[in-house]
Design a protein around this motif. Structure first.
Motif, mmCIF file in Angstrom:
data_model
loop_
_atom_site.group_PDB
_atom_site.id
_atom_site.type_symbol
_atom_site.label_atom_id
_atom_site.label_comp_id
_atom_site.label_asym_id
_atom_site.label_seq_id
_atom_site.Cartn_x
_atom_site.Cartn_y
_atom_site.Cartn_z
ATOM 1 N N ARG A 39 0.855 -1.348 0.113
ATOM 2 C CA ARG A 39 0.394 -0.015 -0.089
ATOM 3 C C ARG A 39 1.037 1.319 -0.209
ATOM 4 N NH1 ARG A 39 -5.223 -0.750 4.216
ATOM 5 N NH2 ARG A 39 -6.346 -2.370 2.519
ATOM 6 N N LEU A 40 2.293 1.069 0.793
ATOM 7 C CA LEU A 40 2.629 2.197 1.068
ATOM 8 C C LEU A 40 3.442 3.061 -0.257
ATOM 9 C CD1 LEU A 40 4.777 4.249 2.076
ATOM 10 C CD2 LEU A 40 6.170 2.857 2.094
ATOM 11 N N ARG A 41 3.581 1.512 -1.581
ATOM 12 C CA ARG A 41 4.117 1.610 -2.736
ATOM 13 C C ARG A 41 2.955 2.089 -3.624
ATOM 14 N NH1 ARG A 41 7.802 -3.415 -1.258
ATOM 15 N NH2 ARG A 41 9.875 -2.540 -1.256
ATOM 16 N N ASP A 42 1.804 2.038 -3.401
ATOM 17 C CA ASP A 42 0.866 2.643 -4.488
ATOM 18 C C ASP A 42 0.445 3.923 -4.082
ATOM 19 O OD1 ASP A 42 -1.520 1.884 -6.584
ATOM 20 O OD2 ASP A 42 -2.410 2.069 -4.390
ATOM 21 N N LEU A 43 0.641 4.053 -2.802
ATOM 22 C CA LEU A 43 0.560 5.524 -2.389
ATOM 23 C C LEU A 43 1.131 6.290 -3.211
ATOM 24 C CD1 LEU A 43 -0.411 7.580 -1.105
ATOM 25 C CD2 LEU A 43 0.645 7.131 1.315
ATOM 26 N N CYS A 44 2.898 5.724 -3.360
ATOM 27 C CA CYS A 44 4.257 6.683 -3.562
ATOM 28 C C CYS A 44 3.940 7.275 -5.045
ATOM 29 C CB CYS A 44 4.806 5.668 -3.481
ATOM 30 S SG CYS A 44 5.777 6.391 -1.769
ATOM 31 N N ARG A 45 3.430 6.333 -5.782
ATOM 32 C CA ARG A 45 2.775 6.028 -7.396
ATOM 33 C C ARG A 45 1.724 6.596 -7.260
ATOM 34 N NH1 ARG A 45 -0.774 4.125 -10.105
ATOM 35 N NH2 ARG A 45 -2.238 3.473 -8.460
ATOM 36 N N ARG A 46 0.726 6.928 -6.779
ATOM 37 C CA ARG A 46 -0.230 7.358 -7.037
ATOM 38 C C ARG A 46 0.415 9.227 -6.831
ATOM 39 N NH1 ARG A 46 -4.931 5.503 -3.877
ATOM 40 N NH2 ARG A 46 -3.362 5.199 -2.237
ATOM 41 N N LEU A 47 0.967 9.325 -5.740
ATOM 42 C CA LEU A 47 1.466 10.887 -5.645
ATOM 43 C C LEU A 47 2.941 10.854 -6.187
ATOM 44 C CD1 LEU A 47 2.036 9.992 -1.560
ATOM 45 C CD2 LEU A 47 1.011 12.144 -3.154
ATOM 46 N N GLY A 48 2.965 10.354 -7.323
ATOM 47 C CA GLY A 48 4.200 10.639 -8.394
ATOM 48 C C GLY A 48 5.385 10.814 -7.406
ATOM 49 N N VAL A 49 5.510 9.353 -6.163
ATOM 50 C CA VAL A 49 6.572 10.063 -5.282
ATOM 51 C C VAL A 49 7.565 8.687 -5.506
ATOM 52 C CG1 VAL A 49 7.501 10.079 -2.760
ATOM 53 C CG2 VAL A 49 5.455 11.313 -3.482
ATOM 54 N N GLU A 50 9.009 9.134 -5.329
ATOM 55 C CA GLU A 50 9.766 8.614 -5.843
ATOM 56 C C GLU A 50 10.954 8.623 -4.354
ATOM 57 O OE1 GLU A 50 12.655 8.602 -9.199
ATOM 58 O OE2 GLU A 50 10.645 8.316 -10.783
ATOM 59 N N THR A 51 11.182 7.365 -3.788
ATOM 60 C CA THR A 51 12.556 7.513 -2.666
ATOM 61 C C THR A 51 13.082 6.817 -2.803
ATOM 62 O OG1 THR A 51 12.047 7.062 0.153
ATOM 63 C CG2 THR A 51 10.563 6.124 -1.555
ATOM 64 N N THR A 52 13.952 6.562 -2.180
ATOM 65 C CA THR A 52 15.777 5.756 -2.207
ATOM 66 C C THR A 52 15.418 4.497 -0.427
ATOM 67 O OG1 THR A 52 16.775 7.640 -1.461
ATOM 68 C CG2 THR A 52 16.673 6.720 -3.852
ATOM 69 N N ALA A 53 14.207 5.337 -0.160
ATOM 70 C CA ALA A 53 14.335 5.259 0.890
ATOM 71 C C ALA A 53 14.864 3.528 1.370
ATOM 72 C CB ALA A 53 13.014 5.063 2.457
ATOM 73 N N ARG A 54 15.020 3.187 2.926
ATOM 74 C CA ARG A 54 14.905 1.509 2.339
ATOM 75 C C ARG A 54 13.205 1.707 3.643
ATOM 76 N NH1 ARG A 54 19.121 2.281 5.815
ATOM 77 N NH2 ARG A 54 18.509 1.472 7.624
ATOM 78 N N VAL A 55 12.342 0.668 2.954
ATOM 79 C CA VAL A 55 10.480 0.035 3.239
ATOM 80 C C VAL A 55 11.017 -1.282 3.806
ATOM 81 C CG1 VAL A 55 9.268 0.025 3.006
ATOM 82 C CG2 VAL A 55 10.130 1.612 1.328
ATOM 83 N N VAL A 56 10.678 -0.570 5.096
ATOM 84 C CA VAL A 56 10.116 -2.480 5.958
ATOM 85 C C VAL A 56 9.135 -2.317 6.724
ATOM 86 C CG1 VAL A 56 12.972 -2.218 6.705
ATOM 87 C CG2 VAL A 56 10.717 -0.800 8.439
ATOM 88 N N SER A 57 8.784 -3.853 6.536
ATOM 89 C CA SER A 57 7.035 -3.287 7.309
ATOM 90 C C SER A 57 6.714 -3.465 8.817
ATOM 91 C CB SER A 57 6.647 -5.610 7.220
ATOM 92 O OG SER A 57 7.063 -6.420 7.757
ATOM 93 N N TYR A 58 5.880 -3.152 8.967
ATOM 94 C CA TYR A 58 5.824 -2.853 10.669
ATOM 95 C C TYR A 58 4.228 -2.097 10.723
ATOM 96 C CZ TYR A 58 6.233 0.166 14.880
ATOM 97 O OH TYR A 58 6.363 0.560 16.392
ATOM 98 N N PHE A 59 3.493 -3.759 11.420
ATOM 99 C CA PHE A 59 2.318 -3.812 11.481
ATOM 100 C C PHE A 59 2.179 -4.981 12.459
ATOM 101 C CE2 PHE A 59 4.151 -7.777 9.137
ATOM 102 C CZ PHE A 59 3.216 -8.445 9.674
ATOM 103 N N ASP A 60 0.902 -5.357 13.267
ATOM 104 C CA ASP A 60 0.816 -5.210 14.202
ATOM 105 C C ASP A 60 1.270 -6.745 14.838
ATOM 106 O OD1 ASP A 60 -1.014 -2.960 15.290
ATOM 107 O OD2 ASP A 60 -3.143 -4.430 14.431
ATOM 108 N N GLY A 61 1.572 -7.681 13.861
ATOM 109 C CA GLY A 61 1.874 -8.414 13.972
ATOM 110 C C GLY A 61 3.523 -8.616 14.288
ATOM 111 N N ASN A 62 3.971 -7.548 13.750
ATOM 112 C CA ASN A 62 6.063 -7.940 14.331
ATOM 113 C C ASN A 62 6.327 -6.578 14.832
ATOM 114 O OD1 ASN A 62 5.571 -5.676 11.902
ATOM 115 N ND2 ASN A 62 6.838 -6.571 10.608
ATOM 116 N N GLU A 63 5.510 -5.417 15.525
ATOM 117 C CA GLU A 63 5.593 -4.717 15.668
ATOM 118 C C GLU A 63 7.079 -4.244 16.590
ATOM 119 O OE1 GLU A 63 3.936 0.151 17.658
ATOM 120 O OE2 GLU A 63 2.304 -1.560 17.349
ATOM 121 N N ALA A 64 6.407 -5.542 18.252
ATOM 122 C CA ALA A 64 6.932 -5.311 18.773
ATOM 123 C C ALA A 64 8.660 -6.016 18.225
ATOM 124 C CB ALA A 64 7.103 -6.448 20.212
ATOM 125 N N SER A 65 8.987 -6.642 17.569
ATOM 126 C CA SER A 65 9.690 -6.931 17.151
ATOM 127 C C SER A 65 11.067 -6.216 16.303
ATOM 128 C CB SER A 65 9.903 -8.270 16.246
ATOM 129 O OG SER A 65 9.533 -8.583 15.693
#
Length: 279
Positions: A39-65
């Motif tokens: 969803r983040l990559r889709d949001l960036c696409r719709r906004l015309g945003v290019e980012t060089t950042a490292r993208v990591v998943s961060y959701f309820d299931g892995n938030e603590a780790s």
């Protein structure tokens, strides 16, 4: 030199609500912790945003780790941006744990404000906005949900809830029983999206409406209690008197609860206990 943790609010529906500051946060990030990387990559696409950042998943299931990974990046001086699927991170979404960890180490935490389902629903509900409380998602379990709502029966502030569409009917039925059939409320669906809908009415009316198919993201706003509640003892006495006169127990409880301003569940339990007491 330590980095900075940025909580970036993302659109709750209409991508045009994305602020220039949010776009800049994505562009300038070294690391983006995304609730859903697709969803983040889709949001960036719709906004015309290019980012060089490292993208990591961060959701309820892995938030603590994931906190350790994000803290290592912050200690290394990197700019870490947290972006959830919609709205402000840490508000019924991942973010709280890393915020706590960053604050504990003296690392700067800031936010890019933006769209909020809580405030948007509150504003369009037509209910009082001067004092309100956010209750988020109540329990999925029927018993726990009923008890949580019963505890709010005398809350005077406007209340805002999140709910899943497939549980909405049960939530509204329980809210009707706990808070009163005539309590004003509003169901806000798909806010800022193409099929946005705000349905206003009493909890009884909304509970009936929700028995049909309801889809989309749901925010429910419920008016606070008004006026002093009647005495439980007096209400129980009236219920028992009505029952002795031939009225059905549940009907008597519903009528007296509505007239007294007491929560139906609370009055039901009190009257039931009184009926069992030896005379």
């Amino acid at each position: 030199m330590t980095g900075v943790l940025v909580l970036a609010a993302t659109p709750i529906g209409d991508v045009a609500d994305a602020s220039p500051a949010m776009v800049a946060a994505l562009v300038e990030a070294d690391v983006i912790a995304a609730e859903d990387t697709r969803r983040l990559r889709d949001l960036c696409r719709r906004l015309g945003v290019e980012t060089t950042a490292r993208v990591v998943s961060y959701f309820d299931g892995n938030e603590a780790s994931r906190v350790g990974v994000l803290m290592d990046a912050l200690r290394a001086g990197e700019r870490v941006v947290v972006a959830t699927d919609a709205g402000m991170p840490s508000v019924s979404d991942p973010g709280f744990r890393v915020v706590q960890a960053a604050i504990a180490e003296g690392i700067r935490v800031t936010a890019v404000p933006g769209p909020s389902a809580v405030l948007t629903a509150l504003a369009v509900s037509g209910l009082p906005t001067d004092r309100f409380c956010f209750e988020g998602f109540v329990s999925r379990k029927a018993g726990e949900r009923s008890r949580a709502l019963a505890a709010l029966a005398r809350e005077e502030r406007t209340m805002v809830f999140f709910e899943a569409p497939h549980r909405l009917a049960d939530f509204l039925a329980d809210a009707r029983d706990a808070l009163g059939e005539e309590r004003p409320a509003a169901v806000c669906r798909e806010l800022t999206k193409t099929y946005e809908e705000v349905v206003r009415g009493t909890l009884a009316e909304l509970a009936q409406w929700a028995t049909g198919e309801v889809r989309g993201e749901i925010t429910v706003v419920v008016a606070g209690a008004t006026g002093p509640a009647g005495s439980v003892e007096d209400a129980v006495a009236e219920v028992l008197a009505r029952v002795e006169a031939g009225e059905r127990f549940k009907s008597a409880v519903a009528e007296v609860a509505s007239a007294s301003g007491l929560a139906k569940n609370e009055l039901y339990e009190a009257a039931l206990a009184a009926r069992k007491e030896p005379r």
